[in-house]
Scaffold this motif. Structure first.
Motif, mmCIF file in Angstrom:
data_model
loop_
_atom_site.group_PDB
_atom_site.id
_atom_site.type_symbol
_atom_site.label_atom_id
_atom_site.label_comp_id
_atom_site.label_asym_id
_atom_site.label_seq_id
_atom_site.Cartn_x
_atom_site.Cartn_y
_atom_site.Cartn_z
ATOM 1 N N HIS A 492 58.733 -5.165 -57.708
ATOM 2 C CA HIS A 492 57.463 -4.980 -56.985
ATOM 3 C C HIS A 492 56.299 -5.507 -57.827
ATOM 4 O O HIS A 492 55.142 -5.372 -57.444
ATOM 5 N N LEU A 493 56.613 -6.087 -58.995
ATOM 6 C CA LEU A 493 55.571 -6.543 -59.908
ATOM 7 C C LEU A 493 55.335 -8.042 -59.743
ATOM 8 O O LEU A 493 56.267 -8.842 -59.872
ATOM 9 N N PRO A 494 54.113 -8.463 -59.493
ATOM 10 C CA PRO A 494 53.835 -9.897 -59.333
ATOM 11 C C PRO A 494 54.095 -10.675 -60.612
ATOM 12 O O PRO A 494 54.525 -11.828 -60.572
ATOM 13 N N ILE A 524 56.754 -23.060 -52.308
ATOM 14 C CA ILE A 524 55.662 -22.834 -53.256
ATOM 15 C C ILE A 524 54.466 -22.172 -52.579
ATOM 16 O O ILE A 524 53.903 -21.186 -53.089
ATOM 17 N N SER A 525 54.079 -22.655 -51.420
ATOM 18 C CA SER A 525 52.921 -22.107 -50.723
ATOM 19 C C SER A 525 53.150 -20.644 -50.347
ATOM 20 O O SER A 525 52.275 -19.793 -50.542
ATOM 21 N N ALA A 526 54.336 -20.371 -49.818
ATOM 22 C CA ALA A 526 54.646 -18.989 -49.421
ATOM 23 C C ALA A 526 54.727 -18.080 -50.642
ATOM 24 O O ALA A 526 54.351 -16.904 -50.584
ATOM 25 N N ARG A 527 55.206 -18.604 -51.767
ATOM 26 C CA ARG A 527 55.275 -17.794 -52.981
ATOM 27 C C ARG A 527 53.879 -17.393 -53.432
ATOM 28 O O ARG A 527 53.645 -16.247 -53.850
ATOM 29 N N VAL A 528 52.946 -18.345 -53.356
ATOM 30 C CA VAL A 528 51.564 -18.041 -53.762
ATOM 31 C C VAL A 528 51.006 -16.901 -52.920
ATOM 32 O O VAL A 528 50.403 -15.950 -53.432
ATOM 33 N N HIS A 529 51.207 -16.963 -51.598
ATOM 34 C CA HIS A 529 50.698 -15.911 -50.720
ATOM 35 C C HIS A 529 51.387 -14.569 -50.991
ATOM 36 O O HIS A 529 50.730 -13.513 -50.969
ATOM 37 N N GLU A 530 52.703 -14.598 -51.266
ATOM 38 C CA GLU A 530 53.413 -13.344 -51.540
ATOM 39 C C GLU A 530 52.951 -12.737 -52.867
ATOM 40 O O GLU A 530 52.742 -11.527 -52.971
ATOM 41 N N LEU A 531 52.757 -13.573 -53.891
ATOM 42 C CA LEU A 531 52.265 -13.055 -55.171
ATOM 43 C C LEU A 531 50.847 -12.523 -55.026
ATOM 44 O O LEU A 531 50.481 -11.498 -55.638
ATOM 45 N N ALA A 532 50.048 -13.199 -54.191
ATOM 46 C CA ALA A 532 48.692 -12.709 -53.935
ATOM 47 C C ALA A 532 48.732 -11.352 -53.259
ATOM 48 O O ALA A 532 47.914 -10.465 -53.554
ATOM 49 N N ARG A 533 49.690 -11.167 -52.323
ATOM 50 C CA ARG A 533 49.822 -9.856 -51.660
ATOM 51 C C ARG A 533 50.188 -8.776 -52.671
ATOM 52 O O ARG A 533 49.655 -7.660 -52.639
ATOM 53 N N LEU A 534 51.109 -9.116 -53.589
ATOM 54 C CA LEU A 534 51.510 -8.144 -54.607
ATOM 55 C C LEU A 534 50.352 -7.809 -55.537
ATOM 56 O O LEU A 534 50.213 -6.673 -56.003
ATOM 57 N N LEU A 535 49.494 -8.815 -55.779
ATOM 58 C CA LEU A 535 48.346 -8.595 -56.671
ATOM 59 C C LEU A 535 47.240 -7.793 -56.004
ATOM 60 O O LEU A 535 46.652 -6.883 -56.601
ATOM 61 N N GLY A 536 46.961 -8.127 -54.736
ATOM 62 C CA GLY A 536 45.780 -7.544 -54.120
ATOM 63 C C GLY A 536 46.029 -6.636 -52.948
ATOM 64 O O GLY A 536 45.090 -6.173 -52.299
ATOM 65 N N GLY A 537 47.290 -6.382 -52.599
ATOM 66 C CA GLY A 537 47.566 -5.521 -51.466
ATOM 67 C C GLY A 537 47.477 -6.308 -50.167
ATOM 68 O O GLY A 537 47.723 -7.514 -50.113
ATOM 69 N N SER A 538 47.079 -5.617 -49.102
ATOM 70 C CA SER A 538 47.074 -6.241 -47.768
ATOM 71 C C SER A 538 45.995 -7.313 -47.628
ATOM 72 O O SER A 538 46.111 -8.240 -46.826
ATOM 73 N N GLU A 539 44.915 -7.206 -48.423
ATOM 74 C CA GLU A 539 43.814 -8.171 -48.313
ATOM 75 C C GLU A 539 44.000 -9.294 -49.333
ATOM 76 O O GLU A 539 43.978 -9.071 -50.550
ATOM 77 N N ILE A 540 44.222 -10.495 -48.822
ATOM 78 C CA ILE A 540 44.421 -11.644 -49.690
ATOM 79 C C ILE A 540 43.120 -12.447 -49.744
ATOM 80 O O ILE A 540 42.590 -12.876 -48.715
ATOM 81 N N LEU A 545 44.570 -15.379 -54.618
ATOM 82 C CA LEU A 545 45.368 -16.604 -54.500
ATOM 83 C C LEU A 545 45.310 -17.415 -55.803
ATOM 84 O O LEU A 545 46.324 -17.968 -56.244
ATOM 85 N N ALA A 546 44.119 -17.455 -56.401
ATOM 86 C CA ALA A 546 43.977 -18.178 -57.664
ATOM 87 C C ALA A 546 44.812 -17.515 -58.757
ATOM 88 O O ALA A 546 45.463 -18.195 -59.558
ATOM 89 N N ASN A 547 44.772 -16.172 -58.772
ATOM 90 C CA ASN A 547 45.578 -15.439 -59.760
ATOM 91 C C ASN A 547 47.072 -15.684 -59.559
ATOM 92 O O ASN A 547 47.842 -15.805 -60.520
ATOM 93 N N ALA A 548 47.452 -15.742 -58.285
ATOM 94 C CA ALA A 548 48.859 -15.988 -57.981
ATOM 95 C C ALA A 548 49.298 -17.354 -58.483
ATOM 96 O O ALA A 548 50.391 -17.513 -59.053
ATOM 97 N N LYS A 549 48.433 -18.363 -58.276
ATOM 98 C CA LYS A 549 48.766 -19.708 -58.761
ATOM 99 C C LYS A 549 48.889 -19.720 -60.280
ATOM 100 O O LYS A 549 49.757 -20.391 -60.854
#
Length: 555
Positions: A492-494, A524-540, A545-549
């Motif tokens: 569950h950890l980004p 790659i694109s979907a991974r960025v969005h999923e990592l962003a969700r893990l980082l920021g919750g429901s609000e991306i 997104l930058a952090n996820a990249k």
């Protein structure tokens, strides 16, 4: 390595097909989406227990099929060859569970017991669960981890064999000693019985001979009278006896031969008859001369036969069988006497087996101590990496040859840690907090996993209780492990998810009153969005997104 899995009607999965790759694969998804569903299904193909609740509601059966590539797995190939289940460089495991709870297991198309799938599974995948840190409190599990890292399987096998041999001999000796008191009572009875029969000293054919002699002496008078009558009739009666009549017939037959030669052959027959009568009379006369009417001998025979009859009744056999009964008692007594010698020999054998056991245990202890020192350094260094800068780890081994001998040797073990400066080394569970315990557990699992022969490792939420910079280090540790081994990590950890060479996403949907789980490989694109969700919750946001990249770039 695990190459493919097909799941049908398992729990909340309707149908799912997944391809797996080498390196590190991370699996993420929303809470309750069923991130561990593929691992649970895989467990069935590895021999886990099955029950009817695993079948999707409304379906007749669940089916799971897994495909493994064996090019770099000689242990699994050897197992398949030994069990005559080999099929080239691939292995297909299949498990079917019916809604009634019945289960069938297959290896390369051949039906097998689930226990065989479990045995093979040890060479295919090693699963580290999220509760591994709880197992870490148990001393037997600590010893297993050390032995896995040491890789001295041959020493463990020898130790187990020698222990079993020693225990078997020891139990045999205990049983003999336990029965010895009963044997002594039986031995005393046998000694008395054999002594009594030895005194009798009955010959093997003596009783029938005694019977015959006793019958003769008991009827001695009648025998003499009858014998004399026979002699009179044959040859001694003055007026009429068989021999004189035959001789008269000879004379007349001789006259007939002068008149007709056809009577000549009959003369020979009469001559033979005369000779037979004479010999019979002579033999009976000779017998009567030898006939001894000895009352003393008859009294001896009466006493001897009475003694034999009494002892035969005592031993509940016929008089004719008393000799054989005597020999059987002698043999039984010899056997009991041999048991004393057997106890003495067995005592020596037990001691020899015990010494062999201790010798194996000593070799095992030396190997454990060597690798325990190695693990001390590696785990302590890993603790420093995982934000426990002052952490120290130590494996305390205590050998107790006389009181702790078991199939695992003579060693007791305890994992000791110190997490703060000046803090003494104490048992793992007494010192470490929940977060520290999770990190130490993960460090131990990652380090020991590098020594395990299985080419695939699964970490199921082992990073619980870890966050921040430590999570990034955990991710790097697992990725490093994935460079040489196939690693799958449910997380569950980004920071950990971003370290994967590839990432899968688990979704759960509800439609028309039914729930389904699905799993897809992210680009790659979907991974960025999923990592962003893990980082920021429901609000991306752009920021998440930058952090996820950045996480992906850093990985």
């Amino acid at each position: 390595m695990l190459a493919h899995i097909t799941i049908q009607n398992f729990a909340i999965v309707k149908a799912l097909e997944l391809d797996f790759h080498s390196g590190m694969t991370t699996i993420t998804g929303e809470t309750g989406a069923g991130k561990s569903i593929a691992i649970d299904a895989l467990g069935l193909c590895l021999g886990d227990r099955a029950d009817a609740s695993m079948v999707r509601p409304g379906e007749d059966k669940a089916e799971i099929v897994t495909l493994f590539h064996l090019q770099n797995n000689p242990a699994a190939r050897r197992w398949l060859e030994d069990n005559e289940l080999t099929d080239g460089d691939e292995c297909i495991l299949r498990r079917v569970i019916t809604k009634e709870g019945r289960s069938r297991a297959f290896i390369n198309g051949s039906p097998v017991p689930a226990s065989q799938q479990k045995s093979l599974g040890q060479h295919l995948i090693n699963i580290h669960g999220q509760h591994a840190h709880q197992l870490l409190m148990r001393n037997d599990y600590q010893l297993t981890l050390l032995d896995q890292y040491a890789g001295h399987q041959h020493l463990l096998v020898t130790m187990r064999q020698r222990y079993q041999e020693w225990r078997a001999k020891r139990n045999e000796l205990k049983q003999l000693e336990k029965n010895k008191e009963a044997f002594e009572a039986q031995k005393q009875l046998l000694e008395y019985q054999v002594s009594e029969l030895n005194e009798l000293a009955l010959g093997e054919t003596e009783y029938p001979e005694l019977e015959e002699e006793h019958k003769r002496l008991s009827n001695c008078g009648d025998i003499a009278i009858c014998s004399q009558s026979v002699i009179q009739a044959l040859s001694e009666d003055e007026d009429n006896n068989a021999l004189s009549l035959l001789q008269y017939a000879q004379q007349k037959l001789a006259e007939l031969t002068t008149m007709d030669s056809q009577f000549t052959p009959l003369m020979q027959m009469l001559d033979e008859a005369c000779i037979q009568v004479q010999e019979t009379s002579h033999e009976i006369t000779s017998y009567m001369d030898r006939l001894d009417m000895d009352p003393a001998r008859l009294n001896y025979l009466d006493d001897r036969m009475a003694t034999i009859m009494r002892l035969s009744r005592k031993h509940q056999v016929l008089p004719e069988a008393l000799y054989d009964a005597h020999q059987a008692l002698i043999s039984e007594l010899d056997s009991l006497n041999d048991s004393d010698n057997h106890i003495e020999q067995l005592t020596q054998d037990v001691e020899l087996k015990h010494q062999a056991c201790l010798a194996s245990a000593e070799k095992l202890s030396k190997s454990r101590k060597r690798y325990a020192k190695e693990l001390d350094k590696l785990i302590s260094a890993s603790m420093h990496e995982l934000s426990m800068q002052h952490g120290k780890f130590h494996i305390a081994l205590n050998s107790q040859p006389e009181s702790h001998l078991s199939p695992m040797g003579v060693d007791s073990i305890e994992f000791l840690v110190s997490t703060n400066p000046g803090q003494p080394m104490q048992a793992l569970g007494k010192v470490a907090s929940g977060g520290e315990l999770s990190r130490i557990s993960l460090a131990i699992q990652v380090i020991t996993a590098q020594k395990v022969d299985t080419p695939s490792l699964i970490f199921d939420e082992v990073d619980v209780g870890i966050s921040g910079p430590t999570a990034a280090i955990v991710g790097k540790l697992l990725r490093r492990l994935g460079e040489s081994t196939q690693v799958m990590c449910v997380t569950h950890l980004p920071q950990v998810a971003g370290c994967g060479h590839q990432q899968m996403f688990v979704t759960k949907t509800s439609e028309k009153g039914t729930t389904s789980t699905n799993m897809i490989l992210l680009d790659i694109s979907a991974r960025v969005h999923e990592l962003a969700r893990l980082l920021g919750g429901s609000e991306i946001t752009e920021h998440t997104l930058a952090n996820a990249k950045e996480l992906l770039v850093a990985a």
